[in-house]
Structure formats: structure tokens, C-alpha cells
Design a protein around this motif. Structure first.
Motif, PDB file in Angstrom:
ATOM      1  N   LEU A  68       7.050  34.188  48.360  1.00 43.66           N
ATOM      2  CA  LEU A  68       6.327  33.048  48.906  1.00 43.66           C
ATOM      3  C   LEU A  68       5.539  33.361  50.175  1.00 43.66           C
ATOM      4  O   LEU A  68       5.116  32.457  50.869  1.00 43.66           O
ATOM      5  N   GLU A  69       5.357  34.620  50.479  1.00 44.16           N
ATOM      6  CA  GLU A  69       4.586  35.032  51.670  1.00 44.16           C
ATOM      7  C   GLU A  69       3.662  36.172  51.298  1.00 44.16           C
ATOM      8  O   GLU A  69       3.807  36.788  50.244  1.00 44.16           O
ATOM      9  N   GLU A  70       2.731  36.465  52.184  1.00 47.31           N
ATOM     10  CA  GLU A  70       1.778  37.554  51.937  1.00 47.31           C
ATOM     11  C   GLU A  70       2.363  38.917  52.266  1.00 47.31           C
ATOM     12  O   GLU A  70       1.935  39.926  51.722  1.00 47.31           O
ATOM     13  N   SER A  71       3.309  38.943  53.211  1.00 47.40           N
ATOM     14  CA  SER A  71       3.914  40.217  53.594  1.00 47.40           C
ATOM     15  C   SER A  71       5.286  39.959  54.204  1.00 47.40           C
ATOM     16  O   SER A  71       5.601  38.837  54.597  1.00 47.40           O
ATOM     17  N   PHE A  72       6.094  41.024  54.280  1.00 48.52           N
ATOM     18  CA  PHE A  72       7.381  40.930  54.952  1.00 48.52           C
ATOM     19  C   PHE A  72       7.130  40.899  56.457  1.00 48.52           C
ATOM     20  O   PHE A  72       6.231  41.570  56.960  1.00 48.52           O
ATOM     21  N   LYS A  73       7.904  40.118  57.171  1.00 50.57           N
ATOM     22  CA  LYS A  73       7.795  40.059  58.628  1.00 50.57           C
ATOM     23  C   LYS A  73       9.046  40.699  59.213  1.00 50.57           C
ATOM     24  O   LYS A  73      10.032  40.028  59.500  1.00 50.57           O
ATOM     25  N   LEU A  74       8.992  42.010  59.347  1.00 48.51           N
ATOM     26  CA  LEU A  74      10.135  42.787  59.817  1.00 48.51           C
ATOM     27  C   LEU A  74       9.929  43.206  61.264  1.00 48.51           C
ATOM     28  O   LEU A  74       8.790  43.388  61.714  1.00 48.51           O
TER      29      LEU A  74
END
Length: 144
Positions: free
Chosen positions: A68-74
Motif C-alpha cells: 500500500l505504499e510506493e517504497s519501504f520507509k526504513l
């Protein structure tokens, strides 16, 4: 879809916190009472959470992006600095004194108990105070 997914994840988390006893400050405080009525059951809860997280990250991060997102937020930082260590210490001390951590307190708001609302109010006050301190520090370093 995102709101429904967030709701379901929060519901599962809240039910898990409640079933495990992490929303009960007496159970949490007994976990920290090594010389009195020590209750080791929360070690199994934390161990299960660590195992689930360890395996879950390895499974999920194989994908090129989240559903459900464009990229992982790590996190990008890996260093240990004073704010991280101090914040961890304050978190642990607060958890040991109050018997609540944010993850256990938020689902416990549904109990309507006054001490839960006081804890969450203190938690929010601490968050706002920390953000204010960060703004002041940033302003000082920008003017120097």
C-alpha cells in the motif's frame, strides 16, 4: 483500502496487547519486580514479538515495495547518539514506573481508567516537549 488495513492491523495489535497482559500495569510491574512477585510471562510475549519481527522483516523485505505504499520507509542511520540512548532510558524508566508503554497504553484507553488517560497525557506532553527541544537546538545550531 488503506484505512481498513490500518484499522485491522491496529485491532489485531490491540487484541494481542490485551490478551498478553501488556495493557495491565500490575502484570508489567510484576515482570520488573525481580526480588518480589516476579512474573516472567511477559518475557515470552516479548520473545514471541521479537521472533515474529525477525521472521516478518525477512519475508516482507524480499518484495520490491510494500503493498500500500510506493517504497519501504526504513531507518537510514545506524549510529548510537545521546538522544537515542537518553530516549531509550527515559522510555524504560517510564515503563518501569508506570507499568505502561505506548503500545500497551493506547489499547488500554478503551478501559476508561483514569491512570491510562494520565499516562497518555504525560506521553503526549513528553512528545511535544521533545519536539520543542529539537526545534530550539536546531535554531541554535543554525544561528551559530
Amino acid at each position: 483500502m488503506r484505512i481498513l488495513t490500518s484499522y485491522l492491523i491496529g485491532l489485531i495489535f490491540g487484541v494481542g496487547i490485551s490478551i498478553s497482559g501488556m495493557a495491565n500495569p500490575a502484570k508489567v510491574l510484576n515482570f520488573f519486580d525481580f526480588t518480589g512477585s516476579w512474573d516472567p510471562s511477559l518475557a515470552f510475549v516479548m520473545g514471541g514479538a521479537l521472533l515474529t519481527t525477525f521472521l516478518g522483516y525477512r519475508f516482507v523485505l524480499r518484495n520490491p515495495k510494500p503493498l500500500l505504499e510506493e517504497s519501504f520507509k526504513l531507518p537510514t542511520r545506524s549510529d548510537l547518539d545521546v538522544p537515542l540512548i537518553a530516549g531509550s532510558a527515559v522510555f524504560g524508566i517510564g515503563w518501569g514506573i508506570a507499568g505502561f508503554c505506548p503500545g500497551g497504553a493506547l489499547p488500554a484507553l478503551g478501559t476508561g481508567r483514569t491512570e491510562v488517560f494520565l499516562f497518555v497525557a504525560a506521553l503526549l506532553a513528553g512528545v511535544f516537549a521533545a519536539k520543542a527541544m529539537q526545534r530550539v537546538a536546531a535554531a541554535k545550531s543554525a544561528s551559530a
